[in-house]
Design a protein around this motif. Structure first.
Motif, PDB file in Angstrom:
ATOM      1  N   THR A  60       0.807  -0.938  -0.391  1.00  0.00           N
ATOM      2  CA  THR A  60       0.054  -0.166   0.544  1.00  0.00           C
ATOM      3  C   THR A  60       0.851   1.088   0.589  1.00  0.00           C
ATOM      4  OG1 THR A  60      -1.297  -1.298   1.570  1.00  0.00           O
ATOM      5  CG2 THR A  60      -1.923   1.027   1.597  1.00  0.00           C
ATOM      6  N   ILE A  61       0.497   1.958  -1.055  1.00  0.00           N
ATOM      7  CA  ILE A  61       1.656   3.617  -0.875  1.00  0.00           C
ATOM      8  C   ILE A  61       0.530   4.802  -0.847  1.00  0.00           C
ATOM      9  CG2 ILE A  61       2.697   4.421  -2.563  1.00  0.00           C
ATOM     10  CD1 ILE A  61       3.640   1.719  -3.771  1.00  0.00           C
ATOM     11  N   LYS A  62       0.736   5.362   0.190  1.00  0.00           N
ATOM     12  CA  LYS A  62       0.151   6.925   0.231  1.00  0.00           C
ATOM     13  C   LYS A  62       0.207   8.040  -0.242  1.00  0.00           C
ATOM     14  CE  LYS A  62      -1.240   5.664   4.433  1.00  0.00           C
ATOM     15  NZ  LYS A  62      -1.234   5.920   6.185  1.00  0.00           N
ATOM     16  N   ALA A  63      -0.112   8.615  -0.490  1.00  0.00           N
ATOM     17  CA  ALA A  63       0.245  10.226  -1.257  1.00  0.00           C
ATOM     18  C   ALA A  63       1.394  10.621  -0.789  1.00  0.00           C
ATOM     19  CB  ALA A  63      -0.529  11.214  -1.151  1.00  0.00           C
ATOM     20  N   GLY A  64       3.134  10.386  -2.677  1.00  0.00           N
ATOM     21  CA  GLY A  64       4.043  10.762  -1.427  1.00  0.00           C
ATOM     22  C   GLY A  64       4.949   9.690  -1.828  1.00  0.00           C
ATOM     23  N   GLY A  65       4.457   8.830  -1.688  1.00  0.00           N
ATOM     24  CA  GLY A  65       5.403   7.594  -2.292  1.00  0.00           C
ATOM     25  C   GLY A  65       5.356   6.738  -3.477  1.00  0.00           C
ATOM     26  N   SER A  66       6.304   5.933  -3.925  1.00  0.00           N
ATOM     27  CA  SER A  66       6.682   6.099  -5.422  1.00  0.00           C
ATOM     28  C   SER A  66       6.764   4.059  -4.852  1.00  0.00           C
ATOM     29  CB  SER A  66       7.211   6.342  -5.958  1.00  0.00           C
ATOM     30  OG  SER A  66       8.515   6.083  -5.424  1.00  0.00           O
ATOM     31  N   TYR A  67       6.850   3.365  -6.500  1.00  0.00           N
ATOM     32  CA  TYR A  67       7.452   2.251  -6.623  1.00  0.00           C
ATOM     33  C   TYR A  67       8.251   1.926  -7.657  1.00  0.00           C
ATOM     34  CZ  TYR A  67       3.473   0.211  -9.502  1.00  0.00           C
ATOM     35  OH  TYR A  67       2.748  -0.106  -9.977  1.00  0.00           O
ATOM     36  N   GLN A  68       8.316   1.481  -8.263  1.00  0.00           N
ATOM     37  CA  GLN A  68       9.470   1.341  -9.370  1.00  0.00           C
ATOM     38  C   GLN A  68       9.822  -0.172 -10.122  1.00  0.00           C
ATOM     39  OE1 GLN A  68      11.432   2.766  -6.929  1.00  0.00           O
ATOM     40  NE2 GLN A  68      11.888   1.093  -6.183  1.00  0.00           N
ATOM     41  N   VAL A  69       9.350  -0.634 -10.361  1.00  0.00           N
ATOM     42  CA  VAL A  69       9.613  -2.184 -11.449  1.00  0.00           C
ATOM     43  C   VAL A  69       9.560  -2.374 -12.917  1.00  0.00           C
ATOM     44  CG1 VAL A  69       7.213  -2.641 -12.067  1.00  0.00           C
ATOM     45  CG2 VAL A  69       8.252  -4.110 -11.022  1.00  0.00           C
ATOM     46  N   GLY A  70      10.206  -3.028 -13.264  1.00  0.00           N
ATOM     47  CA  GLY A  70      11.492  -3.059 -14.051  1.00  0.00           C
ATOM     48  C   GLY A  70      10.541  -4.123 -15.783  1.00  0.00           C
ATOM     49  N   ASN A  71      10.178  -4.124 -16.280  1.00  0.00           N
ATOM     50  CA  ASN A  71       9.646  -4.718 -17.436  1.00  0.00           C
ATOM     51  C   ASN A  71       9.700  -6.575 -17.476  1.00  0.00           C
ATOM     52  OD1 ASN A  71       9.110  -2.394 -19.113  1.00  0.00           O
ATOM     53  ND2 ASN A  71      10.769  -3.067 -20.835  1.00  0.00           N
ATOM     54  N   ASP A  72       9.074  -6.925 -17.133  1.00  0.00           N
ATOM     55  CA  ASP A  72       8.925  -8.527 -16.950  1.00  0.00           C
ATOM     56  C   ASP A  72       9.203  -8.919 -15.777  1.00  0.00           C
ATOM     57  OD1 ASP A  72       7.308  -9.075 -19.932  1.00  0.00           O
ATOM     58  OD2 ASP A  72       8.796  -8.252 -20.789  1.00  0.00           O
ATOM     59  N   THR A  73       9.493  -8.076 -14.850  1.00  0.00           N
ATOM     60  CA  THR A  73       9.975  -9.221 -13.663  1.00  0.00           C
ATOM     61  C   THR A  73       9.093  -9.542 -12.476  1.00  0.00           C
ATOM     62  OG1 THR A  73      10.636  -6.963 -12.504  1.00  0.00           O
ATOM     63  CG2 THR A  73      12.292  -7.560 -14.108  1.00  0.00           C
ATOM     64  N   GLN A  74       8.464  -8.813 -12.185  1.00  0.00           N
ATOM     65  CA  GLN A  74       6.880  -8.740 -11.330  1.00  0.00           C
ATOM     66  C   GLN A  74       5.822  -8.349 -12.046  1.00  0.00           C
ATOM     67  OE1 GLN A  74       9.051  -7.256  -7.637  1.00  0.00           O
ATOM     68  NE2 GLN A  74       8.249  -9.400  -7.164  1.00  0.00           N
ATOM     69  N   PRO A  75       4.690  -9.157 -12.634  1.00  0.00           N
ATOM     70  CA  PRO A  75       3.109  -8.402 -12.574  1.00  0.00           C
ATOM     71  C   PRO A  75       2.684  -8.352 -11.580  1.00  0.00           C
ATOM     72  CG  PRO A  75       4.149 -10.817 -13.548  1.00  0.00           C
ATOM     73  CD  PRO A  75       5.100 -10.749 -13.106  1.00  0.00           C
ATOM     74  N   HIS A  76       2.110  -7.418 -11.823  1.00  0.00           N
ATOM     75  CA  HIS A  76       1.746  -6.549 -10.572  1.00  0.00           C
ATOM     76  C   HIS A  76      -0.052  -5.605 -11.282  1.00  0.00           C
ATOM     77  CE1 HIS A  76       3.839  -3.294 -13.111  1.00  0.00           C
ATOM     78  NE2 HIS A  76       3.274  -2.925 -13.191  1.00  0.00           N
ATOM     79  N   ARG A  77      -1.431  -5.584 -10.229  1.00  0.00           N
ATOM     80  CA  ARG A  77      -2.022  -5.503 -10.756  1.00  0.00           C
ATOM     81  C   ARG A  77      -2.687  -4.169  -9.123  1.00  0.00           C
ATOM     82  NH1 ARG A  77      -6.301 -10.436 -10.789  1.00  0.00           N
ATOM     83  NH2 ARG A  77      -5.933 -10.994  -8.674  1.00  0.00           N
ATOM     84  N   SER A  78      -3.058  -3.370  -9.218  1.00  0.00           N
ATOM     85  CA  SER A  78      -3.522  -2.273  -8.462  1.00  0.00           C
ATOM     86  C   SER A  78      -4.612  -1.782  -8.177  1.00  0.00           C
ATOM     87  CB  SER A  78      -3.136  -0.987  -9.338  1.00  0.00           C
ATOM     88  OG  SER A  78      -1.830  -1.126  -8.956  1.00  0.00           O
ATOM     89  N   CYS A  79      -5.740  -1.392  -7.161  1.00  0.00           N
ATOM     90  CA  CYS A  79      -6.874  -0.697  -6.889  1.00  0.00           C
ATOM     91  C   CYS A  79      -6.382   0.022  -5.436  1.00  0.00           C
ATOM     92  CB  CYS A  79      -7.592  -2.080  -6.056  1.00  0.00           C
ATOM     93  SG  CYS A  79      -6.960  -3.261  -5.048  1.00  0.00           S
ATOM     94  N   THR A  80      -8.277   1.292  -6.016  1.00  0.00           N
ATOM     95  CA  THR A  80      -7.559   1.883  -5.141  1.00  0.00           C
ATOM     96  C   THR A  80      -9.373   1.579  -4.134  1.00  0.00           C
ATOM     97  OG1 THR A  80      -7.744   4.231  -3.687  1.00  0.00           O
ATOM     98  CG2 THR A  80      -8.784   3.503  -6.220  1.00  0.00           C
ATOM     99  N   GLN A  81      -9.081   2.509  -3.421  1.00  0.00           N
ATOM    100  CA  GLN A  81     -10.833   2.045  -2.535  1.00  0.00           C
ATOM    101  C   GLN A  81     -11.369   3.506  -2.449  1.00  0.00           C
ATOM    102  OE1 GLN A  81     -10.791   0.747   1.071  1.00  0.00           O
ATOM    103  NE2 GLN A  81     -11.275  -1.103   0.806  1.00  0.00           N
ATOM    104  N   GLU A  82     -10.858   4.906  -2.013  1.00  0.00           N
ATOM    105  CA  GLU A  82     -11.014   6.452  -2.059  1.00  0.00           C
ATOM    106  C   GLU A  82     -10.567   6.784  -3.747  1.00  0.00           C
ATOM    107  OE1 GLU A  82      -7.192   8.094   0.195  1.00  0.00           O
ATOM    108  OE2 GLU A  82      -8.081   6.743   1.063  1.00  0.00           O
TER     109      GLU A  82
END
Length: 109
Positions: A79-101
């Motif tokens: 979970t990442i809040k405002a001001g946070g970030s992530y980085q991920v390379g091509n074809d390294t870790q499939p991911h999907r996102s959601c948000t309640q608010e």
């Protein structure tokens, strides 16, 4: 990321035409600029947004507003809040996102 042959420029994101992408629930509204092979986006997820796919593309993502929850294919959830970030390379870790608010993101890929 290679920004070769990209001159200095300014983007007024309010002038960039939005495109709306449906999720399993909610929507993602993208404002996209393309600089050679590099895509830069301002993305707004509606409240209740759930991605409709696993993504394998690499990104650098900064949460500007709201809270983003990202699930990795290995079952890890972050979970990442405002001001946070992530980085991920091509074809390294499939991911999907959601948000309640809802969330607003700046994404470079």
């Amino acid at each position: 990321m290679d920004l070769a042959d990209t001159p200095f420029g300014i983007t007024d994101w309010s002038d960039v035409t939005p495109s709306v992408h449906a999720g399993d629930s909610g929507t993602a509204t993208w404002r996209t600029r393309q600089f050679g092979a590099v895509r830069v986006r301002m993305v707004e997820y509606s409240p209740g947004y759930v991605a409709d796919h696993w993504c394998s593309r690499g990104h650098v993502l900064l949460v500007l507003e709201g809270t983003l929850t990202t699930e990795l294919a290995n079952g890890e959830i972050v979970t990442i809040k405002a001001g946070g970030s992530y980085q991920v390379g091509n074809d390294t870790q499939p991911h999907r996102s959601c948000t309640q608010e809802g969330a607003r993101l700046f994404v470079v890929d």
